[in-house]
Design a protein around this motif. Structure first.
Motif, PDB file in Angstrom:
ATOM      1  N   ASP A 176       0.806  -1.218   0.000  1.00 11.90           N
ATOM      2  CA  ASP A 176       0.000   0.000   0.000  1.00 11.90           C
ATOM      3  C   ASP A 176       0.838   1.266   0.000  1.00 11.90           C
ATOM      4  O   ASP A 176       0.327   2.370   0.150  1.00 11.90           O
ATOM      5  CB  ASP A 176      -0.964   0.017   1.189  1.00 11.90           C
ATOM      6  N   GLN A 177       2.156   1.104  -0.146  1.00  9.05           N
ATOM      7  CA  GLN A 177       3.036   2.254  -0.288  1.00  9.05           C
ATOM      8  C   GLN A 177       4.270   1.855  -1.083  1.00  9.05           C
ATOM      9  O   GLN A 177       4.639   0.679  -1.128  1.00  9.05           O
ATOM     10  CB  GLN A 177       3.451   2.817   1.078  1.00  9.05           C
ATOM     11  N   LEU A 178       4.883   2.845  -1.721  1.00  8.12           N
ATOM     12  CA  LEU A 178       6.049   2.591  -2.566  1.00  8.12           C
ATOM     13  C   LEU A 178       7.314   2.423  -1.734  1.00  8.12           C
ATOM     14  O   LEU A 178       7.406   2.904  -0.607  1.00  8.12           O
ATOM     15  CB  LEU A 178       6.229   3.745  -3.554  1.00  8.12           C
ATOM     16  N   ARG A 179       8.293   1.761  -2.326  1.00  8.70           N
ATOM     17  CA  ARG A 179       9.610   1.619  -1.700  1.00  8.70           C
ATOM     18  C   ARG A 179      10.639   2.546  -2.333  1.00  8.70           C
ATOM     19  O   ARG A 179      11.775   2.608  -1.894  1.00  8.70           O
ATOM     20  CB  ARG A 179      10.095   0.169  -1.822  1.00  8.70           C
ATOM     21  N   ALA A 180      10.242   3.264  -3.363  1.00  8.54           N
ATOM     22  CA  ALA A 180      11.165   4.143  -4.091  1.00  8.54           C
ATOM     23  C   ALA A 180      11.589   5.337  -3.239  1.00  8.54           C
ATOM     24  O   ALA A 180      10.947   5.680  -2.234  1.00  8.54           O
ATOM     25  CB  ALA A 180      10.501   4.633  -5.370  1.00  8.54           C
ATOM     26  N   GLN A 181      12.670   5.985  -3.653  1.00  4.75           N
ATOM     27  CA  GLN A 181      13.133   7.189  -2.981  1.00  4.75           C
ATOM     28  C   GLN A 181      12.031   8.248  -2.965  1.00  4.75           C
ATOM     29  O   GLN A 181      11.238   8.358  -3.892  1.00  4.75           O
ATOM     30  CB  GLN A 181      14.354   7.761  -3.701  1.00  4.75           C
ATOM     31  N   LYS A 182      12.036   9.053  -1.895  1.00  5.11           N
ATOM     32  CA  LYS A 182      10.985  10.063  -1.709  1.00  5.11           C
ATOM     33  C   LYS A 182      10.894  11.017  -2.899  1.00  5.11           C
ATOM     34  O   LYS A 182       9.799  11.382  -3.326  1.00  5.11           O
ATOM     35  CB  LYS A 182      11.283  10.847  -0.424  1.00  5.11           C
ATOM     36  N   VAL A 183      12.026  11.419  -3.445  1.00  2.00           N
ATOM     37  CA  VAL A 183      11.998  12.367  -4.565  1.00  2.00           C
ATOM     38  C   VAL A 183      11.304  11.768  -5.779  1.00  2.00           C
ATOM     39  O   VAL A 183      10.570  12.454  -6.499  1.00  2.00           O
ATOM     40  CB  VAL A 183      13.433  12.842  -4.918  1.00  2.00           C
ATOM     41  N   LEU A 184      11.494  10.465  -6.002  1.00  2.00           N
ATOM     42  CA  LEU A 184      10.838   9.797  -7.123  1.00  2.00           C
ATOM     43  C   LEU A 184       9.342   9.641  -6.847  1.00  2.00           C
ATOM     44  O   LEU A 184       8.511   9.829  -7.742  1.00  2.00           O
ATOM     45  CB  LEU A 184      11.476   8.434  -7.377  1.00  2.00           C
ATOM     46  N   GLN A 185       8.994   9.309  -5.601  1.00  2.00           N
ATOM     47  CA  GLN A 185       7.586   9.191  -5.240  1.00  2.00           C
ATOM     48  C   GLN A 185       6.851  10.512  -5.469  1.00  2.00           C
ATOM     49  O   GLN A 185       5.750  10.537  -6.036  1.00  2.00           O
ATOM     50  CB  GLN A 185       7.447   8.780  -3.776  1.00  2.00           C
ATOM     51  N   ASP A 186       7.464  11.597  -5.014  1.00  2.90           N
ATOM     52  CA  ASP A 186       6.826  12.910  -5.147  1.00  2.90           C
ATOM     53  C   ASP A 186       6.559  13.255  -6.609  1.00  2.90           C
ATOM     54  O   ASP A 186       5.486  13.782  -6.960  1.00  2.90           O
ATOM     55  CB  ASP A 186       7.703  13.993  -4.507  1.00  2.90           C
ATOM     56  N   ARG A 187       7.514  12.949  -7.471  1.00  3.65           N
ATOM     57  CA  ARG A 187       7.334  13.230  -8.895  1.00  3.65           C
ATOM     58  C   ARG A 187       6.210  12.388  -9.489  1.00  3.65           C
ATOM     59  O   ARG A 187       5.407  12.875 -10.289  1.00  3.65           O
ATOM     60  CB  ARG A 187       8.635  12.955  -9.652  1.00  3.65           C
ATOM     61  N   ALA A 188       6.168  11.117  -9.091  1.00  2.72           N
ATOM     62  CA  ALA A 188       5.151  10.216  -9.634  1.00  2.72           C
ATOM     63  C   ALA A 188       3.754  10.620  -9.176  1.00  2.72           C
ATOM     64  O   ALA A 188       2.804  10.632  -9.973  1.00  2.72           O
ATOM     65  CB  ALA A 188       5.454   8.778  -9.222  1.00  2.72           C
TER      66      ALA A 188
END
Length: 307
Positions: A176-188
């Motif tokens: 229910d949540q991503l494991r990617a870096q925060k900066v990548l999550q924010d962009r997505a």
């Protein structure tokens, strides 16, 4: 006659090329062996934004720069797929599909390969809508709908790349949540073209017999089934180590990764491992380069201490 080198590096990714640079600068004879072009997975990456010295650089461009550095002090390069390695104590024998080599030190930097889902339709539609490389195949899906399976850095980075080409990107993630870096999550999350399907596993990739037309999905919370329509499916669910030729040496763990100490030494004296093939947490270009520098320097020290 069998060619002899002080150091043989198997794999010419960022770690392998750095090892070759350090070892050859120490005046050792060095051979890099790779089954493809130098650079490894960097060649499949559009923009690299987390390698020091470059705000952003194309993967193939960084590969070329590293190769020029790696061969600048005399390191050689050969194409070949390694079939087996024999430990003879003071030296090792490396057998490829083309040649046999002898070396005092072996540095393994063969990296990892994309893990498959193992669901119906994945093999059938490989190259016909199923892909593991957005940079390689994204252009085929311009103005079409695509699915990205996964939630780590690679999945989200490639989703962002695909959003510049596709009309819609649907990310399917088992949590229910991503494991990617925060900066990548924010962009997505800020990208209107990228949608998310949470707590779900892809159970089948469907098609019309010629090409992909969607996937079947199982919700892990309520066991409900659904379908998601798409023209392409890009899979990023982790990696498996490429260590089959080295398992007879007894240096791999139960999952196939190679454990090392902080000097990049394996259980076998004279054999080092670096980069994505190691049992470690963070697999990035920067960490592979660090591993390579350590292994290249310690290869020199190993040879010095055994002469």
């Amino acid at each position: 006659m069998m060619k002899k080198y002080d150091v043989i590096v198997i794999g010419a990714g960022p770690g392998g090329m750095t090892s070759a640079l350090y070892a050859s600068r120490a005046n050792l004879s060095v051979l890099m062996i790779d089954r493809g072009i130098y650079g490894g997975q960097m060649n499949n990456t559009a923009d690299i934004e987390n390698y020091p010295g470059f705000k952003s650089i194309l993967g193939p461009d960084l590969s070329k720069k590293m190769y020029e550095s790696a061969t600048g002090f005399g390191a050689e390069y050969a194409y070949g797929t390694v079939q087996a390695v024999e430990d003879k104590g003071s030296f090792k024998i490396v057998r490829t599909d083309n040649d046999e080599y002898e070396t005092s030190v072996l540095i393994i930097g063969t990296g990892s390969q994309y893990r498959k889902l193992g669901v119906p339709g994945e093999e059938e539609y490989g190259g016909r809508g199923v892909s593991y490389c957005a940079v390689c195949d994204g252009a085929f899906f311009r103005n079409k709908e695509v699915i990205v399976v996964g939630g780590g850095d690679s999945a989200i980075q490639e989703s962002l790349y695909l959003s510049n080409l596709a009309s819609k990107v649907t990310v399917i993630h088992r949590r229910d949540q991503l494991r990617a870096q925060k900066v990548l999550q924010d962009r997505a999350f800020a990208d209107d073209k990228i949608n998310f399907v949470w707590n779900s596993n892809v159970t089948e990739i469907t098609g019309d017999g010629n090409k992909v037309n969607g996937v079947k999905v199982l919700n892990t919370k309520d066991n409900s089934e659904s379908t998601v329509d798409a023209n392409g499916v890009f899979i990023y669910v982790g990696n498996t180590p490429m260590t089959d030729p080295f398992k007879s040496l007894g240096i791999t763990d139960e999952k196939g990764w190679i454990p090392t100490n902080e000097r990049m030494e394996t259980k076998v004296p004279g054999i080092f491992a670096i980069g994505d093939v190691r049992a470690k947490e963070l697999r990035q270009i920067a960490t592979a380069v660090g591993d390579g520098g350590i292994a290249g320097q310690n290869a020199f020290e190993y040879i010095q201490s055994n002469n």
